[in-house]
Design a protein around this motif. Structure first.
Motif, mmCIF file in Angstrom:
data_model
loop_
_atom_site.group_PDB
_atom_site.id
_atom_site.type_symbol
_atom_site.label_atom_id
_atom_site.label_comp_id
_atom_site.label_asym_id
_atom_site.label_seq_id
_atom_site.Cartn_x
_atom_site.Cartn_y
_atom_site.Cartn_z
ATOM 1 N N GLY A 59 64.906 -44.186 -11.334
ATOM 2 C CA GLY A 59 64.756 -42.730 -11.336
ATOM 3 C C GLY A 59 65.889 -42.000 -10.643
ATOM 4 N N HIS A 64 68.377 -37.957 -14.367
ATOM 5 C CA HIS A 64 67.570 -36.742 -14.590
ATOM 6 C C HIS A 64 68.433 -35.489 -14.692
ATOM 7 C CE1 HIS A 64 64.027 -39.129 -14.249
ATOM 8 N NE2 HIS A 64 64.349 -39.543 -13.038
ATOM 9 N N ILE A 82 59.265 -42.485 -13.494
ATOM 10 C CA ILE A 82 59.842 -42.632 -12.148
ATOM 11 C C ILE A 82 60.935 -41.577 -11.968
ATOM 12 C CG2 ILE A 82 61.078 -44.190 -10.595
ATOM 13 C CD1 ILE A 82 59.716 -46.528 -12.131
ATOM 14 N N LYS A 83 60.700 -40.677 -11.008
ATOM 15 C CA LYS A 83 61.619 -39.543 -10.840
ATOM 16 C C LYS A 83 62.599 -39.732 -9.689
ATOM 17 C CE LYS A 83 58.193 -36.314 -12.680
ATOM 18 N NZ LYS A 83 57.058 -37.245 -12.654
ATOM 19 N N SER A 84 62.391 -40.763 -8.852
ATOM 20 C CA SER A 84 63.292 -40.965 -7.709
ATOM 21 C C SER A 84 63.164 -42.401 -7.209
ATOM 22 C CB SER A 84 62.930 -40.009 -6.575
ATOM 23 O OG SER A 84 61.690 -40.408 -6.008
ATOM 24 N N GLU A 87 59.956 -43.004 -5.382
ATOM 25 C CA GLU A 87 58.826 -43.225 -6.298
ATOM 26 C C GLU A 87 58.842 -44.656 -6.836
ATOM 27 O OE1 GLU A 87 57.313 -40.873 -10.093
ATOM 28 O OE2 GLU A 87 58.131 -39.533 -8.552
#
Length: 540
Positions: A59, A64, A82-84, A87
């Motif tokens: 992520g 992104h 999963i953004k990071s 996470e």
């Protein structure tokens, strides 16, 4: 390619992953499934898409911020966004980085527990909140000890990370991931690139142990022999595409290499010259070099004009010390003659002025100015040592930018350095192209003898071939005398005319490249003369 996702339980299932950066497709149709407790190697040349795939899995903001990605990711059968990296950690995905992410001034425990500290509530914290809780060092030390013990690492957990050997730092990185409670998938990114052979063996053992506890491992590496030893399955990427997924028992090192580069890797063995009237180009007598971990203890050796001499041997036996000592980077004593004239030892500048050049094994540490342009990297030593590419105005000098550009373009063309142009920053090149810049810099000195140390370390199979082909071309077309030191015996055998094996700081013997594996193995182990002596006695 198997895309049936329902017949097995996968702890990680990445389906039809794709990524476009600014209109350029860098990944397309990647499928990667990971079973609990398996070691799954991801192979591919630099630029094949391995890093982008890992950036998607973790992520990373670079994904992104550039329009996201195509496809789906499932963890334990559940679709996940999963953004990071934080996470990813909460989902049970960890990573052991190639570049260490440790804080030198902190202890091993503090590094292992960073951002997951165990705290004790006290009077102040009950009033003012959690931020005023105190660290429970005993509990943290206990956790760190458990993780270190799992890896068989016999070091106190309170020791500071600063000054630890590289191998210990690597194991502390692994211990930090093992300490995470819900770890399901652990990614190893080129974990053995900086390790000696014995430390690499230990690390591979640790990977097996981790997998035996049900944790799945993604193993990103260039070292195909290691893949063969520990992986259960492999997935090969090439030019951003999924080429193959295979069980390890259904493939071999040669097939893996050809899948990675999309062409058969054929490297011809150097012709063996049996003539006896060769001119001695360099004479080394009783050379001692005080290089930590690679001490040379009295080497005597003749190098013939126009040959490629390979220097091999196990890690820590002194093979790396030879070139470093002759080039004056470590204290040395003895006699080295070039074309009959004595080379001044312990003085790098004089060694360069006398016609020696060196492509170091440490291309990032002493080989390159990573934040400077390709063209400056190529000419910098020639400017400093030979005053080339400079116009002199009395005491002042000025760069001849046109000449520098012209020479850099010639080198880029001749060595096939893949770049956007001579002004590109060297840090942004792949490992193989960085290595070619190092070679270009050495060639700009027009040396009589070229020392090349570990020329293919940390670069992928395709780039290895190009670097080795470059050395063969320099030797054949320009008659350059080359001394190549390498841990990769197979590579030495491909391009060397003779191979000297170093054991315990001395030359154990010299073999032709087509000598048997047994002879090379015996020499590396320091057993050759003992065994051969017994054979001779038995024949008498």
């Amino acid at each position: 390619m198997n895309t049936d996702h329902n017949n097995e339980h996968y702890v990680l299932d990445m389906r039809d992953i794709g990524k476009v950066y600014y209109g350029t497709r860098v990944l397309g149709g990647i499928n990667l499934q990971l079973k609990p407790g398996e070691i799954h190697a991801v192979l591919g040349e630099n630029g094949a898409g391995k890093s982008t795939l890992m950036n998607i899995l973790f992520g990373m903001s670079v994904i992104h911020n550039t329009g996201g990605f195509e496809g789906q990711i499932f963890v334990d059968g559940e679709e996940t966004f999963i953004k990071s990296p934080v996470e990813a950690m909460h989902k049970g995905i960890g990573m052991v980085h190639q570049e260490f992410m440790l804080i030198p001034g902190y202890s091993i425990t503090e590094n292992i527990k960073l951002n997951r500290e165990i705290t004790n509530p006290g009077f102040l914290s009950r009033v003012a909140g959690k931020k005023l809780e105190t660290l429970d060092m005993e509990a943290m030390n206990n956790d760190a000890r458990k993780a270190l013990d799992k890896l068989g690492l016999n070091i106190e957990e309170w020791v500071k990370v600063a000054g630890l050997p590289v191998s210990f730092m690597q194991f502390v990185e692994i211990a930090r991931e093992l300490d995470k409670e819900n770890l399901k998938v652990l990614v190893f990114d080129e974990p053995t690139a900086v390790l000696t052979e014995s430390d690499a063996d230990r690390l591979l053992e640790s990977m097996r142990m981790i997998a035996s506890e049900g944790i799945a491992i993604l193993f990103i590496t260039h070292r195909l022999d290691e893949v063969k030893r520990v992986a259960d399955r492999i997935t090969v990427l090439r030019d951003g595409q999924h080429v193959a997924t295979k069980n390890i028992e259904d493939t071999d090192v040669f097939e893996m290499a050809s899948l990675m580069v999309g062409r058969e890797i054929k490297m011809t063995t150097a012709e063996i010259d049996t003539s006896t009237d060769k001119k001695v180009k360099m004479e080394i007598k009783d050379l001692y070099v005080d290089m930590p971990g690679e001490v040379v203890k009295g080497v005597s050796l003749n190098i013939f004009e126009g040959e490629i001499l390979g220097i091999g041997g196990l890690a820590g036996q002194g093979k790396i010390g030879l070139a470093n000592g002759i080039m004056g980077l470590y204290e040395s004593e003895g006699t080295v003659k070039l074309d009959g004239k004595e080379v001044v030892l312990n003085n790098p500048e004089k060694a360069l002025k006398q016609g020696l050049a060196f492509v170091s094994e440490d291309r990032r540490g002493i080989g390159l100015l990573l934040d400077s342009s390709i063209e400056l990297n190529i000419v910098i030593t020639a400017m400093q040592i030979q005053r080339q590419f400079l116009k002199q105005y009395g005491p002042l000098s000025q760069r001849e930018n046109n000449k520098i550009r012209e020479h850099a373009l010639k080198m880029i063309r001749e060595l096939d350095i893949r770049c956007t142009g001579p002004e590109q920053i060297t840090r942004r090149l792949s490992g193989g192209n960085q290595q070619k810049v190092c070679i270009a810099r050495a060639l700009t000195l027009n040396p009589k003898v070229l020392f090349v140390s570990e020329p293919t370390r940390g670069i992928d199979v395709g780039a290895k071939k190009l670097v080795l082909d470059t050395l063969v071309q320099l030797n054949k077309e320009h008659g350059m005398t080359i001394i190549m030191t390498s841990s990769e015996l197979a590579e030495l055998r491909m391009i060397s005319h003779r191979i000297a094996i170093v054991n315990e700081g001395k030359i154990e013997g010299i073999l032709p490249p087509n000598a048997s594996d047994v002879d090379f193995g015996l020499m590396m182990a320091g057993e050759y003369h003992k065994v051969k002596g017994r054979e001779v006695k038995a024949d008498e």
